[in-house]
Write a protein that holds these residues in place. Structure first.
Motif, PDB file in Angstrom:
ATOM      1  N   LYS A 101       0.848  -1.196   0.000  1.00 16.51           N
ATOM      2  CA  LYS A 101       0.000   0.000   0.000  1.00 16.51           C
ATOM      3  C   LYS A 101       0.882   1.244   0.000  1.00 16.51           C
ATOM      4  N   GLU A 102       0.657   2.117  -0.974  1.00 18.80           N
ATOM      5  CA  GLU A 102       1.418   3.368  -1.101  1.00 18.80           C
ATOM      6  C   GLU A 102       1.411   4.150   0.206  1.00 18.80           C
ATOM      7  N   LYS A 103       0.255   4.255   0.811  1.00 15.00           N
ATOM      8  CA  LYS A 103       0.118   5.039   2.038  1.00 15.00           C
ATOM      9  C   LYS A 103       0.984   4.474   3.163  1.00 15.00           C
ATOM     10  N   GLU A 135       9.807   4.474  -4.014  1.00 18.22           N
ATOM     11  CA  GLU A 135       9.029   3.879  -5.112  1.00 18.22           C
ATOM     12  C   GLU A 135       8.691   2.454  -4.697  1.00 18.22           C
ATOM     13  N   ILE A 136       7.627   1.966  -5.273  1.00 23.02           N
ATOM     14  CA  ILE A 136       7.149   0.624  -4.952  1.00 23.02           C
ATOM     15  C   ILE A 136       7.187  -0.231  -6.210  1.00 23.02           C
TER      16      ILE A 136
END
Length: 140
Positions: A101-103, A135-136
């Motif tokens: 999850k980005e958050k 970055e993911i």
């Protein structure tokens, strides 16, 4: 916390932590070094990266993120004059995993920078401009 530094010849030293781990530190060849280990200021930069990465991974594990890899790239600028202190350091986290999850990743990086990473907070208090990005990547 304790450490010892022992001269091993020329501009080379063996640094040993209070927990018994050691690393060879060496100066640059133009100052008599033989490239036997990182330079002292490289060790400071690597320590910052290790401290921040430790925090980010700990926070992500606690938030149940399925991380398969975390790679941190640090770039730094130093003053032109002696002492050549760090003036700017940027940490870029590349986090790989499943359904991240980005958050949660952004939160982990932010918490490390602002609350948990002693090295980052100490350097920032000394006037170093420290920035972070991330970055993911999907593990799939």
């Amino acid at each position: 916390m304790k450490a010892t530094i022992d001269w091993t010849g020329d501009v080379s030293f063996r640094a040993t932590s209070g927990t018994g781990h050691s690393v060879q530190i060496d100066g640059p060849p133009d100052q008599g070094g033989q490239n036997l280990g990182p330079r002292p200021m490289e060790m400071v930069l690597m320590g910052l990266g290790g401290c921040s990465s430790f925090d980010v991974m700990s926070i992500l594990r606690k938030s149940r993120q399925d991380v398969t890899a975390c790679h941190t790239e640090l770039t730094a600028e130093r003053a032109d004059a002696v002492p050549a202190v760090f003036t700017k350091i940027h940490l870029h986290f590349v986090v790989t995993g499943n359904d991240l999850k980005e958050k949660q990743v952004a939160r982990a990086v932010s918490l490390s920078a602002e609350k948990y990473c002693s090295a980052s907070i100490m350097l920032a208090a000394g006037g170093v401009e420290i920035t972070h990005s991330h970055e993911i990547h999907s593990a799939e």
